[in-house]
Design a protein around this motif. Structure first.
Motif, PDB file in Angstrom:
ATOM      1  N   THR A 185      44.287  43.384  31.217  1.00 50.07           N
ATOM      2  CA  THR A 185      43.240  42.388  31.439  1.00 50.07           C
ATOM      3  C   THR A 185      43.416  41.731  32.801  1.00 50.07           C
ATOM      4  N   GLY A 186      42.308  41.607  33.535  1.00 46.90           N
ATOM      5  CA  GLY A 186      42.369  41.015  34.864  1.00 46.90           C
ATOM      6  C   GLY A 186      42.642  42.010  35.968  1.00 46.90           C
ATOM      7  N   GLN A 210      39.812  47.643  36.440  1.00 49.16           N
ATOM      8  CA  GLN A 210      39.225  47.507  35.114  1.00 49.16           C
ATOM      9  C   GLN A 210      38.056  46.526  35.135  1.00 49.16           C
ATOM     10  N   GLU A 211      38.179  45.463  35.916  1.00 52.12           N
ATOM     11  CA  GLU A 211      37.080  44.499  36.036  1.00 52.12           C
ATOM     12  C   GLU A 211      35.871  45.148  36.705  1.00 52.12           C
ATOM     13  N   HIS A 212      36.119  45.974  37.703  1.00 56.10           N
ATOM     14  CA  HIS A 212      35.036  46.661  38.408  1.00 56.10           C
ATOM     15  C   HIS A 212      34.272  47.570  37.444  1.00 56.10           C
ATOM     16  N   ARG A 268      32.208  45.563  34.940  1.00 52.52           N
ATOM     17  CA  ARG A 268      30.984  45.017  35.538  1.00 52.52           C
ATOM     18  C   ARG A 268      29.890  46.075  35.596  1.00 52.52           C
TER      19      ARG A 268
END
Length: 290
Positions: free
Chosen positions: A198-199, A203-205, A208
């Motif tokens: 997480t973070g 993975q955030e990309h 999104r």
């Protein structure tokens, strides 16, 4: 109102990390000592510098003003250290380098070990961040150099090409389905994924992009590091989206499908506010990277 260099460096670390605890650790101070220093700064100023929140701290308007000047002072000190390095035996210099997930993996495998051995007087702080945060940090002076995707808005920074990063879908070799050599994200939104912690910037990309399509990823397990992701996928725990370079290292145990979405092919550039204004040590890092 008198702040010493220890105060300024501590405040800079706390503000950048969003945590007094983490800032204190990086500054080499006990938490109680760090908290007392920050309170002393606020008392001398007569205004709060940090807003305390449940998940950390953020600078107040006064803190933002101090942060701007603290970065300028830190940059000047490092520039001085760089200029004097040729004359002062044993004086070390530290270069702050930010990179997105794919670039950090490349740096750790190939570039950094050889560079550190060849330049024993240069230390490097490598931090992994999303590309848009890298652009902001370099522009503000929080980092000397950054490696980020061009989509993040690097036009206000000087840039040099680093490499082209392609994201691919990986699956275990014996996994049924996922036929062909190419695929789009919409075709796999119903699959079970192995994800990064997480973070994590990559993975955030990906999350999104899934949200833009009106979906979300079902992540069965999150693990630190691309090698761990590839290992679990190879054992059948799910599929994943990783940089092509990471998939190539595990090619014997994985099937790879090229992700054809536009966002999956990214030009990564090395960026700085101005390359000719870097410290001598940062210039050496930049020259080696390109």
């Amino acid at each position: 109102m008198r702040f010493d260099l220890v105060d300024l460096r501590l405040f800079l670390l706390v503000a950048e990390r969003g945590s007094i605890t983490h800032g204190a650790e990086l500054a080499g101070l006990a938490l109680a000592s760090a908290s007392a220093r920050i309170k002393g700064m606020e008392d001398r100023l007569g205004a709060p510098l940090l807003e305390r929140r449940r998940r950390g701290v953020v600078p107040t308007p006064a803190g933002q003003a101090l942060l701007h000047h603290a970065r300028a002072v830190q940059n000047q000190i490092e520039a001085m250290a760089g200029d004097l390095a040729a004359y002062a035996a044993g004086l070390r210099a530290r270069v702050r380098l930010l990179a997105n997930t794919a670039a950090a993996a490349e740096l750790l495998r190939d570039f950094l070990p050889a560079f550190l051995v060849a330049h024993p007087g240069i230390d490097i702080d490598l931090d992994e961040r999303p590309s848009h945060e890298i652009a902001q940090a370099v522009a503000s002076g929080a980092a000397d150099l950054g490696i980020a995707a061009t989509w993040a808005g690097l036009a206000h920074l000087e840039q040099k090409p680093f490499f082209i990063d392609r994201l691919v879908v990986i699956a275990a070799r014996n996994r049924p389905g996922l036929e062909g050599r190419t695929i789009r994200l919409t075709e796999i939104l119903g699959e079970s994924f192995v994800g990064l912690s997480t973070g994590h910037a990559l993975q955030e990309h990906i999350a999104r992009q899934a949200a833009r399509l009106g979906g979300h990823l079902h992540v069965r397990i999150r693990v630190p590091g691309l090698d761990n992701v590839c290992r679990l996928v190879a054992q059948g725990a799910g599929i994943a989206i990783v940089p092509e370079s990471a998939a190539r290292r595990s090619a014997r145990t994985l099937r790879t499908l090229r992700l054809t979405d536009d966002w999956a092919t990214r030009q990564l550039n090395l960026c700085a506010r101005r390359f000719d204004e870097l410290t001598p040590q940062a210039k050496l890092v930049a020259a080696a990277l390109v």
